[in-house]
Design a protein around this motif. Structure first.
Motif, PDB file in Angstrom:
ATOM      1  N   LEU A  62      -2.599   9.575   4.377  1.00  0.00           N
ATOM      2  CA  LEU A  62      -3.477   9.086   3.321  1.00  0.00           C
ATOM      3  C   LEU A  62      -2.907   7.759   2.841  1.00  0.00           C
ATOM      4  O   LEU A  62      -1.709   7.661   2.546  1.00  0.00           O
ATOM      5  CB  LEU A  62      -3.560  10.088   2.174  1.00  0.00           C
ATOM      6  N   VAL A  63      -3.759   6.733   2.783  1.00  0.00           N
ATOM      7  CA  VAL A  63      -3.318   5.380   2.442  1.00  0.00           C
ATOM      8  C   VAL A  63      -4.091   4.916   1.206  1.00  0.00           C
ATOM      9  O   VAL A  63      -5.308   5.110   1.128  1.00  0.00           O
ATOM     10  CB  VAL A  63      -3.549   4.411   3.619  1.00  0.00           C
ATOM     11  N   SER A  64      -3.378   4.298   0.272  1.00  0.00           N
ATOM     12  CA  SER A  64      -4.035   3.829  -0.946  1.00  0.00           C
ATOM     13  C   SER A  64      -4.962   2.656  -0.632  1.00  0.00           C
ATOM     14  O   SER A  64      -4.658   1.806   0.200  1.00  0.00           O
ATOM     15  CB  SER A  64      -3.002   3.421  -1.998  1.00  0.00           C
ATOM     16  N   SER A  65      -6.093   2.633  -1.322  1.00  0.00           N
ATOM     17  CA  SER A  65      -7.033   1.536  -1.133  1.00  0.00           C
ATOM     18  C   SER A  65      -6.602   0.305  -1.919  1.00  0.00           C
ATOM     19  O   SER A  65      -6.973  -0.813  -1.576  1.00  0.00           O
ATOM     20  CB  SER A  65      -8.435   1.974  -1.559  1.00  0.00           C
TER      21      SER A  65
ATOM     22  N   PHE B  82      -6.855   7.251  -2.562  1.00  0.00           N
ATOM     23  CA  PHE B  82      -6.377   7.336  -1.181  1.00  0.00           C
ATOM     24  C   PHE B  82      -7.493   7.747  -0.237  1.00  0.00           C
ATOM     25  O   PHE B  82      -8.397   8.490  -0.607  1.00  0.00           O
ATOM     26  CB  PHE B  82      -5.237   8.357  -1.084  1.00  0.00           C
TER      27      PHE B  82
ATOM     28  N   THR C  40      -3.840  11.241  -5.711  1.00  0.00           N
ATOM     29  CA  THR C  40      -4.051  10.077  -6.567  1.00  0.00           C
ATOM     30  C   THR C  40      -2.678   9.617  -7.040  1.00  0.00           C
ATOM     31  O   THR C  40      -1.698  10.369  -6.977  1.00  0.00           O
ATOM     32  CB  THR C  40      -4.930  10.393  -7.793  1.00  0.00           C
TER      33      THR C  40
ATOM     34  N   VAL D 183       1.576   4.982   1.306  1.00  0.00           N
ATOM     35  CA  VAL D 183       1.221   5.864   2.414  1.00  0.00           C
ATOM     36  C   VAL D 183       1.806   7.240   2.120  1.00  0.00           C
ATOM     37  O   VAL D 183       3.010   7.371   1.878  1.00  0.00           O
ATOM     38  CB  VAL D 183       1.779   5.331   3.753  1.00  0.00           C
TER      39      VAL D 183
ATOM     40  N   ALA E 220       0.875  -1.178   0.000  1.00  0.00           N
ATOM     41  CA  ALA E 220       0.000   0.000   0.000  1.00  0.00           C
ATOM     42  C   ALA E 220       0.910   1.225   0.000  1.00  0.00           C
ATOM     43  O   ALA E 220       2.020   1.196   0.534  1.00  0.00           O
ATOM     44  CB  ALA E 220      -0.890   0.011   1.235  1.00  0.00           C
TER      45      ALA E 220
ATOM     46  N   LEU F 111      -4.479   4.374  -8.280  1.00  0.00           N
ATOM     47  CA  LEU F 111      -4.631   4.237  -6.836  1.00  0.00           C
ATOM     48  C   LEU F 111      -5.350   5.453  -6.283  1.00  0.00           C
ATOM     49  O   LEU F 111      -4.972   6.589  -6.582  1.00  0.00           O
ATOM     50  CB  LEU F 111      -3.269   4.106  -6.150  1.00  0.00           C
TER      51      LEU F 111
END
Length: 108
Positions: free
Chosen positions: A55-58, A48, A34, A15, A13, A46
């Protein structure tokens, strides 16, 4: 400020953390992030979401390495984007012991 940090977590992921002028972490406040991974297997977009002050990517980065990740950061939904191009290489640098994409050694 704010400064932006791009980090790939062990689960791949992405961050994104923001820091103020004194390099203290600050919670996201309206920023829109993005990313596009331009992997050999194909392009991956990606999105977020806020999590634990960052902010963390889904979605996760695609497998492999040696490809470009384009990170786009907007201070607000209406702001002009700031684009960052990261050459993603996951192997560890023998000198600074960081992943190659984050290497701080001279000449990288």
């Amino acid at each position: 400020a704010p400064h932006v940090e791009f980090l790939v977590a062990p689960d791949r992921a992405v961050v994104v953390t923001f820091y103020d002028a004194e390099l203290r972490p600050v919670a996201p406040a309206g920023q829109v992030v993005t990313a596009v991974a331009e992997a050999p297997a194909g392009r991956a977009d990606l999105a977020f979401a806020a999590k634990d002050g960052a902010l963390v990517s889904s979605a996760r980065l695609p497998e492999g390495d040696g490809y470009r990740v384009v990170l786009q950061v907007r201070d607000s939904a209406q702001a002009r984007p700031k684009n960052y191009r990261i050459e993603f290489r996951a192997e560890i640098c023998g000198e600074c012991r960081r992943a190659e994409y984050a290497c701080v050694c001279a000449g990288h």
